[in-house]
Design a protein around this motif. Sequence first.
Motif, PDB file in Angstrom:
ATOM      1  N   ASP B  36       0.834  -1.209   0.000  1.00 23.57           N
ATOM      2  CA  ASP B  36       0.000   0.000   0.000  1.00 23.57           C
ATOM      3  C   ASP B  36       0.865   1.254   0.000  1.00 23.57           C
ATOM      4  OD1 ASP B  36      -2.140  -1.616   0.042  1.00 23.57           O
ATOM      5  OD2 ASP B  36      -2.633  -1.322   2.170  1.00 23.57           O
ATOM      6  N   GLU B  37       1.907   1.207   0.824  1.00 18.15           N
ATOM      7  CA  GLU B  37       2.772   2.371   0.985  1.00 18.15           C
ATOM      8  C   GLU B  37       3.439   2.741  -0.352  1.00 18.15           C
ATOM      9  OE1 GLU B  37       3.041   3.762   4.163  1.00 18.15           O
ATOM     10  OE2 GLU B  37       3.974   5.439   3.084  1.00 18.15           O
ATOM     11  N   ILE B  38       4.038   1.746  -0.960  1.00 22.91           N
ATOM     12  CA  ILE B  38       4.719   2.005  -2.233  1.00 22.91           C
ATOM     13  C   ILE B  38       3.708   2.386  -3.316  1.00 22.91           C
ATOM     14  CG2 ILE B  38       6.243   1.049  -4.025  1.00 22.91           C
ATOM     15  CD1 ILE B  38       7.528  -0.666  -1.929  1.00 22.91           C
ATOM     16  N   HIS B  39       2.560   1.709  -3.256  1.00 19.65           N
ATOM     17  CA  HIS B  39       1.523   1.991  -4.234  1.00 19.65           C
ATOM     18  C   HIS B  39       1.116   3.471  -4.174  1.00 19.65           C
ATOM     19  CE1 HIS B  39      -1.979   1.169  -6.758  1.00 19.65           C
ATOM     20  NE2 HIS B  39      -2.642   1.981  -5.954  1.00 19.65           N
ATOM     21  N   ASP B  40       0.938   3.971  -2.932  1.00 17.69           N
ATOM     22  CA  ASP B  40       0.555   5.371  -2.758  1.00 17.69           C
ATOM     23  C   ASP B  40       1.615   6.313  -3.313  1.00 17.69           C
ATOM     24  OD1 ASP B  40      -1.724   4.534  -1.609  1.00 17.69           O
ATOM     25  OD2 ASP B  40      -1.132   4.986   0.476  1.00 17.69           O
ATOM     26  N   LEU B  41       2.877   5.984  -3.044  1.00 19.35           N
ATOM     27  CA  LEU B  41       3.974   6.814  -3.549  1.00 19.35           C
ATOM     28  C   LEU B  41       3.966   6.863  -5.071  1.00 19.35           C
ATOM     29  CD1 LEU B  41       7.046   5.890  -1.297  1.00 19.35           C
ATOM     30  CD2 LEU B  41       5.781   8.044  -1.338  1.00 19.35           C
ATOM     31  N   VAL B  42       3.888   5.662  -5.645  1.00 23.33           N
ATOM     32  CA  VAL B  42       3.963   5.566  -7.101  1.00 23.33           C
ATOM     33  C   VAL B  42       2.774   6.279  -7.736  1.00 23.33           C
ATOM     34  CG1 VAL B  42       3.944   3.980  -9.056  1.00 23.33           C
ATOM     35  CG2 VAL B  42       5.311   3.448  -7.033  1.00 23.33           C
ATOM     36  N   LYS B  43       1.626   6.128  -7.122  1.00 22.03           N
ATOM     37  CA  LYS B  43       0.411   6.732  -7.648  1.00 22.03           C
ATOM     38  C   LYS B  43       0.508   8.260  -7.646  1.00 22.03           C
ATOM     39  CE  LYS B  43      -4.597   6.150  -7.354  1.00 22.03           C
ATOM     40  NZ  LYS B  43      -5.718   5.915  -6.419  1.00 22.03           N
ATOM     41  N   SER B  44       1.162   8.801  -6.591  1.00 23.60           N
ATOM     42  CA  SER B  44       1.286  10.257  -6.517  1.00 23.60           C
ATOM     43  C   SER B  44       2.519  10.750  -7.288  1.00 23.60           C
ATOM     44  CB  SER B  44       1.328  10.714  -5.059  1.00 23.60           C
ATOM     45  OG  SER B  44       2.432  10.118  -4.410  1.00 23.60           O
ATOM     46  N   GLY B  45       3.076   9.878  -8.105  1.00 18.16           N
ATOM     47  CA  GLY B  45       4.145  10.299  -9.008  1.00 18.16           C
ATOM     48  C   GLY B  45       5.535  10.317  -8.393  1.00 18.16           C
ATOM     49  N   LYS B  46       5.639   9.850  -7.178  1.00 15.73           N
ATOM     50  CA  LYS B  46       6.967   9.828  -6.555  1.00 15.73           C
ATOM     51  C   LYS B  46       7.640   8.513  -6.913  1.00 15.73           C
ATOM     52  CE  LYS B  46       5.271  12.753  -2.918  1.00 15.73           C
ATOM     53  NZ  LYS B  46       4.407  12.717  -1.734  1.00 15.73           N
ATOM     54  N   ASN B  47       8.607   8.609  -7.819  1.00 19.04           N
ATOM     55  CA  ASN B  47       9.167   7.363  -8.324  1.00 19.04           C
ATOM     56  C   ASN B  47      10.644   7.163  -7.969  1.00 19.04           C
ATOM     57  OD1 ASN B  47      10.311   9.197  -9.979  1.00 19.04           O
ATOM     58  ND2 ASN B  47       9.191   8.580 -11.831  1.00 19.04           N
ATOM     59  N   LYS B  48      11.165   8.044  -7.113  1.00 20.79           N
ATOM     60  CA  LYS B  48      12.534   7.808  -6.650  1.00 20.79           C
ATOM     61  C   LYS B  48      12.442   7.324  -5.209  1.00 20.79           C
ATOM     62  CE  LYS B  48      14.711  11.042  -9.772  1.00 20.79           C
ATOM     63  NZ  LYS B  48      15.376  12.331  -9.910  1.00 20.79           N
ATOM     64  N   ILE B  49      12.583   6.046  -5.078  1.00 16.80           N
ATOM     65  CA  ILE B  49      12.310   5.444  -3.777  1.00 16.80           C
ATOM     66  C   ILE B  49      13.544   4.697  -3.265  1.00 16.80           C
ATOM     67  CG2 ILE B  49      10.851   3.778  -2.548  1.00 16.80           C
ATOM     68  CD1 ILE B  49       8.719   4.387  -4.818  1.00 16.80           C
ATOM     69  N   ILE B  50      13.864   4.984  -2.012  1.00 22.00           N
ATOM     70  CA  ILE B  50      14.914   4.198  -1.360  1.00 22.00           C
ATOM     71  C   ILE B  50      14.243   3.392  -0.264  1.00 22.00           C
ATOM     72  CG2 ILE B  50      17.037   4.268  -0.004  1.00 22.00           C
ATOM     73  CD1 ILE B  50      17.519   7.078  -1.174  1.00 22.00           C
ATOM     74  N   VAL B  51      14.513   2.103  -0.250  1.00 17.24           N
ATOM     75  CA  VAL B  51      13.983   1.293   0.845  1.00 17.24           C
ATOM     76  C   VAL B  51      15.144   0.924   1.753  1.00 17.24           C
ATOM     77  CG1 VAL B  51      12.667  -0.742   1.487  1.00 17.24           C
ATOM     78  CG2 VAL B  51      12.188   0.409  -0.676  1.00 17.24           C
ATOM     79  N   ASN B  52      15.048   1.391   3.003  1.00 12.95           N
ATOM     80  CA  ASN B  52      16.122   1.140   3.957  1.00 12.95           C
ATOM     81  C   ASN B  52      15.781  -0.076   4.805  1.00 12.95           C
ATOM     82  OD1 ASN B  52      17.592   1.298   6.483  1.00 12.95           O
ATOM     83  ND2 ASN B  52      18.376   3.240   5.704  1.00 12.95           N
ATOM     84  N   PHE B  53      16.675  -1.063   4.771  1.00 15.12           N
ATOM     85  CA  PHE B  53      16.420  -2.344   5.454  1.00 15.12           C
ATOM     86  C   PHE B  53      17.138  -2.457   6.791  1.00 15.12           C
ATOM     87  CE2 PHE B  53      14.159  -4.907   2.305  1.00 15.12           C
ATOM     88  CZ  PHE B  53      14.324  -4.150   1.148  1.00 15.12           C
ATOM     89  N   ASN B  54      17.718  -1.352   7.226  1.00 13.21           N
ATOM     90  CA  ASN B  54      18.597  -1.423   8.394  1.00 13.21           C
ATOM     91  C   ASN B  54      17.947  -2.091   9.607  1.00 13.21           C
ATOM     92  OD1 ASN B  54      21.017  -1.011   9.685  1.00 13.21           O
ATOM     93  ND2 ASN B  54      20.312   0.908  10.619  1.00 13.21           N
ATOM     94  N   ASN B  55      16.673  -1.793   9.841  1.00 12.40           N
ATOM     95  CA  ASN B  55      16.014  -2.340  11.030  1.00 12.40           C
ATOM     96  C   ASN B  55      15.127  -3.540  10.728  1.00 12.40           C
ATOM     97  OD1 ASN B  55      17.094  -0.474  12.888  1.00 12.40           O
ATOM     98  ND2 ASN B  55      15.693   1.083  12.052  1.00 12.40           N
ATOM     99  N   LEU B  56      15.235  -4.041   9.511  1.00 11.69           N
ATOM    100  CA  LEU B  56      14.383  -5.174   9.157  1.00 11.69           C
ATOM    101  C   LEU B  56      15.033  -6.474   9.630  1.00 11.69           C
ATOM    102  CD1 LEU B  56      11.653  -5.507   7.502  1.00 11.69           C
ATOM    103  CD2 LEU B  56      13.112  -6.612   5.812  1.00 11.69           C
ATOM    104  N   ASP B  57      14.274  -7.234  10.418  1.00 16.04           N
ATOM    105  CA  ASP B  57      14.828  -8.467  10.977  1.00 16.04           C
ATOM    106  C   ASP B  57      14.652  -9.654  10.049  1.00 16.04           C
ATOM    107  OD1 ASP B  57      15.552  -7.357  13.518  1.00 16.04           O
ATOM    108  OD2 ASP B  57      13.398  -7.169  13.905  1.00 16.04           O
ATOM    109  N   TYR B  58      13.568  -9.622   9.286  1.00 14.66           N
ATOM    110  CA  TYR B  58      13.246 -10.811   8.507  1.00 14.66           C
ATOM    111  C   TYR B  58      12.456 -10.430   7.272  1.00 14.66           C
ATOM    112  CZ  TYR B  58      10.749 -15.091   7.264  1.00 14.66           C
ATOM    113  OH  TYR B  58      10.216 -16.152   6.586  1.00 14.66           O
ATOM    114  N   ILE B  59      12.722 -11.116   6.196  1.00 11.30           N
ATOM    115  CA  ILE B  59      11.904 -10.908   4.992  1.00 11.30           C
ATOM    116  C   ILE B  59      11.548 -12.258   4.401  1.00 11.30           C
ATOM    117  CG2 ILE B  59      13.908 -10.639   3.443  1.00 11.30           C
ATOM    118  CD1 ILE B  59      12.096  -8.454   2.008  1.00 11.30           C
ATOM    119  N   SER B  60      10.284 -12.425   4.050  1.00 10.69           N
ATOM    120  CA  SER B  60       9.859 -13.704   3.460  1.00 10.69           C
ATOM    121  C   SER B  60       9.678 -13.530   1.963  1.00 10.69           C
ATOM    122  CB  SER B  60       8.542 -14.149   4.089  1.00 10.69           C
ATOM    123  OG  SER B  60       7.477 -13.453   3.485  1.00 10.69           O
ATOM    124  N   SER B  61       9.343 -14.610   1.321  1.00 14.29           N
ATOM    125  CA  SER B  61       9.187 -14.570  -0.131  1.00 14.29           C
ATOM    126  C   SER B  61       8.129 -13.565  -0.555  1.00 14.29           C
ATOM    127  CB  SER B  61       8.846 -15.960  -0.649  1.00 14.29           C
ATOM    128  OG  SER B  61       7.691 -16.443   0.003  1.00 14.29           O
TER     129      SER B  61
END
Lengths: 714, 125
Positions: B36-61
Amino acid sequence: MIKFKYSITPVESDFKRILLLIFSFTIITFRLITDSLIFLISDTNSSLSIIWKFFTFLALGACFFLYIFSKKVETNDEFEDSSTILFFKLIGKNIYYLLFLASISIILKFTSSDGNQPQNLFAFLIVELGSIVSLFFILNILYFIYSGFILRPHKRTKTYLKIIGSGFVYLIFTNLIFSIIKVKNSTVNDVIYIVILVILSLLVFINTKKNSWIVVLPRGKKYKVFWLSFCAIILSITIAIGSLANNGDLGKSYYVFLPGFRDLIAISLIFLSFYLLRIFFSSFTSLPTSGIVERKTSELSSLTYLNRLISEAIEIDRLIDTVTKLALGAGEANVAWTEFYDSDGRMLVKSTQFINSEQVQFIHENTPIRKYFDSISKSSIIDSIPQSAELSELSHLYGAAKSLISVPLFESDKRIGTLVVIHSDEYGFEPSDVRVLSAFGDNVGIALENNRLLNSVIEKEHYKRELILAQKIQQKLLPQDLPTLANYSLSAMTFPSEEVGGDYYDAVFLKDGRLCILIGDVSGKGITAAFYMAQLKGVVLSVANEATGAADILKRINSTLYGSMEKQMYITISSIVIDSNSGNISIARAGHMPTLIKNKGKVLMLTPNGLGIGLVSSKVFDRVIEERQEQLFKGDMCLLFTDGVNEHRNNLSEELGYEPLIKICEEPSTEDSSTLLLDLYKKVKDYADGALQHDDMTIVSLIYKGQDIGTVFE
Amino acid sequence: MGNDLKFAIECRTKGDINCIELSGYLDAHTAPQLEDEIHDLVKSGKNKIIVNFNNLDYISSAGLGVFMAFIEDVRFSGGDIKLSSMRPKVFSVFDLLGFPVLFDIVQNDEAAIEKFNLNPINGNE
């Protein structure tokens, strides 16, 4: 004397009651015959005949008593108070009894002569019969009073009943005994008699104190109670006075039947009068408030009804219809409707009372009523529409609209509509109406919310069932047996988690006849994952016999699936192609977990390059993917798994990792691949120590044994 | 367990670059939030996105899938999604799937911003 039980006497069987009637008739016949004889040959007022009369009276009285007091008045009703039902069921009968008693009294009045003896046998028999019928009626009347007390008991009901009963018996018996032993009535006796009677009557009056059922009666019924008790009181007092009057003819006739019998009749009737007097007063004093009571009662029952409807009804339309109808009734209004607004703000009339949708539409088009509705956030009243700033146009358009209550309807804080009630009088509504109608509005909101929640629960349940189905399908898609392979022991196992994952394994033969083992994992979980897994199975089956190697089959799978998958979905697969004649295997990987290989006793984690299936077009995919050749020796093995294994967590939320998997390859306890799988599974479960398994776990093990025959495990 | 299992998204804007900071667990259950978050950004024309994973403990498929869902559209409109500050464990998950081939995975946000500024229209394939 039969003891009063502190409850309505339980229903006797019909058989017993019929038996009682037969008994009664026998006693009556017997008594009439013997009395006639006594009348003809002797004095009916001798002490002996009085004792005879007394015992027959007692026997008959007992039969009647048991007969009458054993019947049960059905007072169970959901809406009406039991006292109300009892009163209305019995008061009518009692009036008839009283009328009969009065007519009997008139007859008996003329049958008596100057003395204590009727003129002839016929008159005597009339007296006897009339008295017996009176006894029956009077016991019915006593039953009416008794049931009235018992249905509305209070702390001292039982005590009072005992006192009243004993006093009653005392009064009758003293008179009886006086006449047997021929004591003349003295003033002292009369005074005692009257004092006791007054006390008992007062007790009856006090015992009738629980009369709240009258207060809540609607006006019409209250009038009925009022007049019925009034008539009954007048009748019973008249008869009571008639029978008690000194030297009165009626009293004399009763005296012939049994001395003291007139007291039984009179005292019972006095009791009835006092009992009804209290009821009469209650109905009289509560008459002026009956309008308010009626309104409150109807509001309350409307709300109760509505609440029940909400708990049952899923049909929202029916609920809204009911609410509109009830709102009209509760406000004693002339017109009511419920309108709803859709997400674009368009108005939709859902239910109307004494107005139609077109008229509502017309009002909306020609008055600023919508603007007014939108401006209110809680139930609001306009006492005078013609004088109101907001809606004076409405009274021009629709003359009968003089006052209005509007109740905004909300569904979880979102305004969804308005309930409108219009009265044709200015100031036609009571202030309390606003409160009640807003309660109706709340109920509609609750019902809509309930409905929404219910639907979501149903949806969830539906989804749950779908998941179970998906799980079953998924299990069926996995191979039931693996092919047996010379020189290898091959086993595979899937341990599904509660949520359906997308784990997959298969063993297919390639174009050149070599066996290819595949293990895969569809991204995500649930039904979508299961769906893609099924699709993958189909694709694998269709491309396998064209494929030429471990990387080639993955390329073919990707080229078939890429573009047809949702963007965020992908599948990771590892493939191993086995040359059954030698320990030669080739390994390829499409984004999947590393493959563990024990080669000459040394365990390696192989991750040949390769992107997940469905991520990129063949152009990129085919360029990136690598294929590795490995040579296995006797005792060497391969372990393939999905991330559900190495990511299985323990209670501290720590992942299992690769170490235990490497370890089990380094020191295999067995040469049998299926035992190895079970050992591994046990190791994972021991590590988890009861922690939930969140993802499917799939493990494929392949042990190279030289000449031995492999086993199949599913 | 408990709090660390939760997933949180924090958004910051630096000029025309949007930085999404992830923390906790990104799995099939929490992925829709990020979507949803990225979708909102993209929809409002913001297409330069950095995703910071520093505090992410786990990511699944399913978490990985989120990035795949948008990358094509974002790049088509001249922007990019750059992934930064991954812990080794999270990186290995991306790595296994072959993401380094598909995405620009950088050491930190500064590096990502620098790359955005160097090459405003970026396609990294």
